[in-house]
Enzyme design. Structure first.
Site, PDB file in Angstrom:
ATOM      1  N   SER A  24     -15.452 -55.509  79.772  1.00  0.00           N
ATOM      2  CA  SER A  24     -15.766 -54.126  80.526  1.00  0.00           C
ATOM      3  C   SER A  24     -15.333 -53.874  81.620  1.00  0.00           C
ATOM      4  O   SER A  24     -15.129 -52.727  82.309  1.00  0.00           O
ATOM      5  CB  SER A  24     -17.621 -53.574  80.405  1.00  0.00           C
ATOM      6  N   HIS A  84     -23.802 -49.500  84.739  1.00  0.00           N
ATOM      7  CA  HIS A  84     -22.605 -49.940  84.367  1.00  0.00           C
ATOM      8  C   HIS A  84     -21.379 -48.975  84.158  1.00  0.00           C
ATOM      9  O   HIS A  84     -20.328 -49.018  84.608  1.00  0.00           O
ATOM     10  CB  HIS A  84     -22.674 -50.513  83.008  1.00  0.00           C
ATOM     11  N   ASP A 100     -16.955 -46.111  78.950  1.00  0.00           N
ATOM     12  CA  ASP A 100     -16.623 -47.754  78.329  1.00  0.00           C
ATOM     13  C   ASP A 100     -17.883 -48.649  79.022  1.00  0.00           C
ATOM     14  O   ASP A 100     -17.763 -49.572  79.606  1.00  0.00           O
ATOM     15  CB  ASP A 100     -15.747 -48.369  78.944  1.00  0.00           C
TER      16      ASP A 100
END
Length: 766
Positions: free
Chosen positions: A547, A249, A169
């Site tokens: 996220s 991320h 994700d």
């Protein structure tokens, strides 16, 4: 732009900075708001020459063999037959063989070959490859999961020990394995039921970089390479052909879900505390499907392969922030491989958690709307990063910023009509270029802070505060301002709210299915990152977006699964929705940021802000079996061939006695109430065997609601009870907007609350 020497404060006019285009706004969202995959066709185009090959997915439905090697061999045979070549030559055209969650393959085909395959016996559908683009220290205490754990879900679940979370994700899926958040100190052996592996690649050695915390790491690049047509690093962006995270991320979200305990973490002096994931003893399996090219790109064939192998590997939870742009594809549309992959995962007991998207606060922007997905909105929490702004007349205002250091010089006041970080970034660069040392940005609410740089503070205020500072500037010959260093403020009276950017309902393709399902912290979340992350400081960074809220919920799902290993994904989802917080500890309703801010409703946060300890022992749950999902698809009006494709076996729609309104969800949404509607639900007792629950009804304004029976009595022979809810219109409401109420089942200890939403006579008004 220059700064006049006679003043310390400069007003930059509202229109000085051009509005960002949609494409540039999306790039900003990658940096500030986490990842959201959006369907793109910029690489593939809309037309393919007849003789040119492109990647296609050949979907065959359910597997005919349990032996994966036989499944792959059958794919080679089919491809060789269509190509008129040997199996060896056909294998060269094969991109992936899907052989675990479902049967199918991805191959390089001409358009005529694809059409020929579509008519081949056993082929359900042939579809073109699609490209998608991307979308801690306090949050766990805010959610009631403090450590050391005492009488809470964290303690009862043994911190998620034995549960495996698959992570897909982020805008550059991957992981920075050297981060201290992924230490395996104190963890036992890798679970014996784990079937996955760590794959080697550029700067990624499975022996060195996988351990008892990171037990799986795979990467998928064949689909994106086939479409991009050249090496991924040819764009000049840093990328690793391996599971390694090039942006940060992937590391950030993985550590939110299941990071180990790391003490004395802070971000440039603020947010000091212990960083950890929601399930710190759970294991991580990383599936890198997105790549740092053209702003972040992901191929649907790669994503489907990750689903296929995650199902085989043995994950319990999958965390994704993947969706398509509005308008949404239907749940059975060829282009929505995410709905297909998540359906197969759900069918095997895997809870799939997805982000709602970052396109709020506009209505009907929520994505990932299939009822088998747990869809997560973003909220703030009870922490702020405040800096005092003291004017020369001793008036003091509060601004928000993650870092302010002490400097002397000229400070600029800027008004911007954009809520996006791009406007502030542009303004800060212009101010710095002209000799300024700081920026006060007056803007509409947006949530989420990011420093302009280590030595250039940007302080955000609202228009009211900005206007007061402007009036002071205009009234003084030599105005001055002092900006104090940032303070981390944690206070239960700080009102958490649904974040401005968080996408909202109602569901644009199935209004009877409430989305989002739940909200979780997703603003200014401090977690591990990569040294290559431009916002990283000492291995940790602060990011904002759905996220970030999504892995919060994935971590909590891991705890719930550890506590209730036999619970289905629907039971876990129900426990979360029916126990969510709708009020602050002070008793005031949770708000939703927007223009203007308002009391939050189910279209903002579903069942509320997630309440992990309440979800651990919900009392009652709304369960769903495969037949319930099939009935949902039938009642949606999809044809049986499309339903058979996603289910993976021939399906005939037979149940004509119910409607989509009877889908056994922990919410009730009636999008077309003409005068009277009755829906059915079934609850399962997961509390004490001998239990009695009473119905408590808050009817939507202008309606009456009756429940039959209104008392549920559970005993040794009755652990499932079906009831009917009848909603009757009593006032002549002529507008077509939605109105809200609730149905609560209470035994005095558990309060199992379902949102109840109606829209009056919509079809008759249009």
């Amino acid at each position: 732009m220059s700064v006049p020497s006679h003043t310390d404060l400069l007003l930059l006019k509202k229109n000085m900075f051009a509005k960002t285009t949609r494409s540039s706004t999306m790039i900003v969202s990658l940096l500030s708001f986490g990842l959201l995959f959006n369907f793109q066709s910029s690489i593939t185009g809309t037309a393919i020459a007849e003789g040119k090959t492109s990647v296609h997915i050949v979907y065959l439905g359910e597997r005919e063999h349990d032996n994966p090697e036989l499944v792959t061999s059958s794919h080679h045979d089919m491809l060789a037959s269509v190509l008129g070549s040997s199996k060896e030559s056909a294998a060269e055209r094969l991109v992936y063989s899907y052989r675990h969650g479902f049967s199918g393959f991805a191959a390089k085909l001409t358009e005529s070959q694809a059409r020929k395959l579509a008519d081949f016996p056993g082929v359900v559908r042939v579809m073109r490859n699609s490209l998608y683009r991307i979308q801690t220290t306090r949050s766990w205490d805010f959610l009631g999961l403090s450590s050391p754990p005492v009488n809470n879900l964290l303690y009862e679940s043994k911190m998620g020990d034995g549960i495996i979370i698959g992570v897909l994700d982020t805008d550059d899926i991957g992981i920075w394995p050297e981060s201290e958040s992924f230490t395996d100190k104190g963890l036992g052996p890798v679970p014996s039921y784990w079937n996955g592996t760590c794959e080697p690649g550029e700067q990624f050695d499975p022996v060195k970089h996988c351990n008892r915390k990171i037990i799986g790491a795979r990467w998928y690049v064949k689909g994106i390479l086939a479409e991009y047509g050249r090496p991924l690093n040819s764009s000049g962006d840093t990328e690793f052909m391996s599971p390694r995270d090039a942006v940060g991320h992937g590391t950030h979200t993985a550590s939110i879900a299941a990071g180990s305990f790391v003490r004395n973490v802070s971000y440039k002096g603020v947010a000091h505390g212990t960083a950890r994931g929601g399930a710190p003893r759970a294991r991580l399996a990383i599936y890198k499907v997105c790549w740092n090219v053209l702003g972040g790109q992901c191929s649907s064939v790669d994503i489907l392969k990750a689903f296929d192998e995650a199902i085989h590997d043995g994950v319990h939870v999958m965390s994704l922030s993947i969706g398509s742009s509005i308008p949404l594809f239907s749940e059975v549309d060829d282009h929505d491989g995410i709905a297909t992959g998540s359906f197969h995962a759900m069918a095997r007991g895997i809870t799939v958690v997805c982000g709602a998207a970052n396109d709020g606060p506009s209505a009907q922007t929520v994505q990932n709307t299939a009822p088998w997905i747990l869809t997560v909105a973003a909220s703030t929490m009870d922490r702020d990063f405040q800096s005092l702004i003291t004017l020369g007349n001793n008036e003091v205002y509060v601004g928000l910023t993650p870092n302010v250091t002490l400097f002397a010089g000229r400070v600029v006041l800027c008004f911007t009509s954009s809520a996006r970080r791009a406007a502030i970034t542009i303004a800060a660069a212009a101010v710095r270029l002209s000799g300024g040392i700081g920026l006060i940005a007056a803007k509409s609410p947006s949530d989420g802070l990011a420093p302009c740089s280590d030595d250039f503070p940007c302080v955000e205020v609202d228009y009211e505060t900005g206007t007061s500072i402007l009036y002071y500037f205009r009234s003084e010959r030599s105005p001055t301002v002092k900006i104090s260093p940032t303070l981390t403020v944690v206070n239960s009276k700080l009102p958490a709210h649904v974040a401005h950017f968080s996408s909202r309902g109602p569901n644009s393709i199935a209004p009877a299915i409430l989305k989002p399902d739940i909200a979780a912290p997703g603003v200014n979340i401090l977690a591990a990152s990569s040294p290559l992350d431009p916002l990283s400081a000492n291995g940790y960074a602060m990011h904002t977006g759905t996220s970030m809220s999504t892995p919060h919920v994935a971590g909590i799902v891991a705890l719930l699964k550890a506590l209730h290993l036999d619970w289905s994904p629907a039971m876990i989802k129900s426990s979360i929705i029916t126990t969510g917080w709708k009020n602050h500890p002070t008793g005031f309703p949770i708000q939703a940021a927007g223009s203007p801010q308002k009391v939050a409703d189910p279209f903002d946060y579903g069942g509320g802000i997630i309440n992990p300890n309440g979800a651990a022992w919900p009392g009652l749950v709304y369960d769903m079996a495969m037949t319930d999902y099939i009935n949902y698809l039938c009642h949606r009006g999809y044809n049986e061939s499309d339903i058979s494709r996603i289910v993976g076996q021939p399906t005939i729609c037979q149940d004509k006695s119910h409607s989509i309104l009877d889908t056994n969800l922990p919410s009730i949404t009636i999008p077309n109430l003409a005068s009277l509607t009755t829906v059915m639900r079934t609850v399962t007792n997961v509390g004490p065997q001998m239990s009695t629950y009473w119905a408590l009804i808050e009817p939507p304004p202008g309606t009456t609601v009756t429940v039959c029976p209104n008392v549920l009595v559970f005993n040794a022979t009755a652990q499932k009870i079906t009831f009917k809810v009848t909603v009757r219109l009593i006032l002549p409401i002529v507008e077509s907007g939605y109105i809200f109420g609730s149905l609560k089942w209470s035994n005095g200890v558990n309060h199992v609350t379902s949102p109840l939403i109606v829209r009056v006579g919509f079809s008759h008004l249009h």
